[in-house]
Design a protein around this motif. Structure first.
Motif, short mmCIF file in Angstrom:
data_model
loop_
_atom_site.label_atom_id
_atom_site.label_comp_id
_atom_site.label_asym_id
_atom_site.label_seq_id
_atom_site.Cartn_x
_atom_site.Cartn_y
_atom_site.Cartn_z
N ALA A 131 1.05 -1.43 0.03
CA ALA A 131 -0.06 0.01 0.01
C ALA A 131 0.88 1.36 0.21
CB ALA A 131 -0.99 -0.05 1.32
N ASP A 132 1.79 1.21 0.77
CA ASP A 132 2.82 2.38 0.76
C ASP A 132 3.65 2.51 -0.53
OD1 ASP A 132 4.59 4.45 1.76
OD2 ASP A 132 6.05 3.11 2.42
N ARG A 133 3.89 1.45 -1.51
CA ARG A 133 4.61 1.64 -2.68
C ARG A 133 3.25 2.26 -3.85
NH1 ARG A 133 7.01 -3.14 -1.00
NH2 ARG A 133 5.14 -4.40 -2.06
N GLU A 134 2.39 1.51 -3.53
CA GLU A 134 1.27 2.24 -4.48
C GLU A 134 0.46 3.38 -4.06
OE1 GLU A 134 0.87 0.51 -7.41
OE2 GLU A 134 2.58 -0.66 -6.76
N HIS A 135 0.79 3.71 -3.08
CA HIS A 135 -0.34 4.97 -2.15
C HIS A 135 -1.62 4.56 -2.40
CE1 HIS A 135 3.83 6.62 -3.43
NE2 HIS A 135 3.50 6.61 -4.85
N GLY A 136 -1.86 3.34 -1.76
CA GLY A 136 -3.28 3.04 -1.67
C GLY A 136 -3.46 2.65 -0.31
N VAL A 137 -4.82 2.15 0.00
CA VAL A 137 -5.37 1.84 1.22
C VAL A 137 -5.75 0.25 1.39
CG1 VAL A 137 -7.50 2.69 2.88
CG2 VAL A 137 -6.07 4.22 1.54
N ASP A 197 19.17 18.22 23.04
CA ASP A 197 19.99 19.22 22.46
C ASP A 197 19.57 20.52 22.11
OD1 ASP A 197 22.04 20.45 21.39
OD2 ASP A 197 22.44 19.25 19.50
N TYR A 198 18.36 20.25 21.23
CA TYR A 198 17.34 21.53 20.98
C TYR A 198 16.00 20.82 20.45
CZ TYR A 198 18.80 20.39 16.12
OH TYR A 198 19.16 19.72 14.72
N ALA A 199 15.05 21.95 20.47
CA ALA A 199 13.77 21.73 19.86
C ALA A 199 14.05 22.57 18.74
CB ALA A 199 12.65 22.29 21.00
N VAL A 200 12.86 21.96 17.71
CA VAL A 200 12.84 22.59 16.37
C VAL A 200 11.27 22.49 16.10
CG1 VAL A 200 13.31 20.63 15.15
CG2 VAL A 200 13.39 22.68 13.77
N PRO A 201 10.69 23.47 15.30
CA PRO A 201 9.26 23.40 14.99
C PRO A 201 9.19 22.42 13.90
CG PRO A 201 10.13 25.54 14.28
CD PRO A 201 11.11 25.04 15.45
N ALA A 202 8.26 21.51 13.79
CA ALA A 202 8.06 20.74 12.54
C ALA A 202 6.46 20.40 12.32
CB ALA A 202 8.55 19.55 13.07
N LEU A 203 6.35 20.34 11.11
CA LEU A 203 5.10 19.72 10.51
C LEU A 203 5.06 18.40 10.18
CD1 LEU A 203 3.97 22.70 7.93
CD2 LEU A 203 3.10 22.12 10.18
N GLU A 204 4.13 17.51 10.68
CA GLU A 204 4.00 16.29 10.28
C GLU A 204 3.08 16.00 9.20
OE1 GLU A 204 3.14 11.52 11.96
OE2 GLU A 204 3.00 13.21 13.31
N VAL A 205 3.51 15.41 8.11
CA VAL A 205 2.40 14.79 7.22
C VAL A 205 2.10 13.31 7.36
CG1 VAL A 205 2.39 14.43 4.61
CG2 VAL A 205 3.86 16.12 5.34
N LEU A 206 0.84 13.32 7.83
CA LEU A 206 0.24 12.13 7.90
C LEU A 206 -0.05 11.15 6.77
CD1 LEU A 206 -2.55 12.79 10.60
CD2 LEU A 206 -0.22 11.85 11.11
N ASN A 207 0.00 9.93 6.75
CA ASN A 207 0.03 8.98 5.55
C ASN A 207 -0.66 7.64 6.02
OD1 ASN A 207 0.62 8.00 3.11
ND2 ASN A 207 2.68 7.31 3.55
N SER A 208 -2.07 7.58 5.84
CA SER A 208 -2.67 6.32 6.34
C SER A 208 -2.92 5.44 5.36
CB SER A 208 -4.11 7.06 7.08
OG SER A 208 -3.79 7.81 8.18
N HIS A 209 -2.68 4.32 5.48
CA HIS A 209 -2.69 3.14 4.42
C HIS A 209 -3.87 2.17 4.83
CE1 HIS A 209 1.52 4.52 4.03
NE2 HIS A 209 1.17 4.56 2.68
N ILE A 210 -4.41 2.55 5.83
CA ILE A 210 -5.89 1.79 6.46
C ILE A 210 -6.95 2.71 6.37
CG2 ILE A 210 -6.66 0.33 8.32
CD1 ILE A 210 -3.85 -0.41 9.09
#
Length: 271
Positions: free
Chosen positions: A27-33, A142-155
């Motif tokens: 599913a990860d390879r095919e970008h599917g669910v 060591d340090y904090a850094v702002p971050a955006l998470e990109v969610l990727n749900s295959h189920i």
């Protein structure tokens, strides 16, 4: 490579664990669910879900990907209410999933793509349980850094449980890191704001204290969780600590901006 916290045992036979890990890799390879694991195997436990994740992770490492850190999820009330799941989870992050602010990201590379506002922490030294506290975690960072998470749900999302989410590497897809680094003694991390916009319109707001009262609390939680399985967090690892906003859906053409006040701005665009 250690288990990274994967739990042995559980209800499902090894061949079923391997089958489901293979389905998720495809599913990860095919970008599917794929259909919900808990709909097909209602007896599946959280231990099973980490076994599935572990088999998938080990196959990725064997294929040449490099682990750079861990993602903690479902650490805020906003996220727990958005998912109907009431306890944290964790997954792994590979080097080819890290972007910098200003990146153009291919939306077609993900399934059910959404964005969350988080802080990430880079460890200066190893961190190990069983009695790791927030102060211990802050001393190891060591340090904090702002971050955006990109969610990727295959189920499939409808009706999913924490077992489904954990099996799917805690729905982690990628992260976009900001440019401002702060040591924990330089800023009160609880009050770092997040203002998330899509195409110039504000969609979500929050403050980092929404993550377990302090965003680094999750780092201590994860160190203690890993200790149960004879593992620890290592120096240099990036720990993505959990969202303090609800997830925001994005699609090709969307411009995303997250303003973290004193910790700067992250921008990215989805193609």
């Amino acid at each position: 490579m250690s288990d990274g916290g994967a739990t042995q045992g559980g209800s499902l036979p090894d061949q079923v664990i391997a089958q489901l890990a293979g389905e998720l890799a495809e599913a990860d390879r095919e970008h599917g669910v794929i259909p919900r694991i808990t709909a097909r195997f209602p007896e599946a436990t959280i231990e099973d879900s980490y076994r599935i994740q572990g088999v998938w992770r080990d196959a990725q490492l064997a294929a040449g990907r490099r682990l750079v850190g861990r993602k903690i999820g479902l650490t805020s009330k906003a996220m727990q209410q958005a998912t109907g799941i009431t306890e944290p989870d964790y997954g792994v992050m590979f080097d080819d999933t890290v972007y910098r602010s200003g990146a153009v990201i291919d939306s077609a590379a993900f399934s059910n793509v959404r964005i969350e506002v988080e802080l990430a922490f880079v460890l200066a030294r190893p961190l190990e349980g069983p009695d790791c506290t927030l102060d211990d975690a802050l001393a190891a960072i060591d340090y904090a850094v702002p971050a955006l998470e990109v969610l990727n749900s295959h189920i499939e999302l409808e009706g999913r449980t924490i077992v489904d989410t954990i099996s799917d590497n805690a729905a982690y897809g990628a992260m976009v890191l900001g440019e401002v680094h702060k040591r924990p003694d330089e800023i009160d991390l609880r009050w770092v704001p997040g203002v998330l916009s899509r195409n110039g319109e504000i969609e979500e707001t929050g403050v980092a204290a929404g993550v377990l009262g302090h965003p680094a609390t999750g780092v201590a939680w994860l160190a203690n969780k890993f200790h149960q399985h004879g593992d620890r967090l290592e120096a240099g690892e990036i720990i993505l600590a959990g969202s303090f906003t609800r997830p925001m859906w994005v699609a090709a053409g969307d411009q995303v901006r997250a303003d973290y006040g004193p910790m700067g701005v992250i921008e990215c665009r989805f193609s």
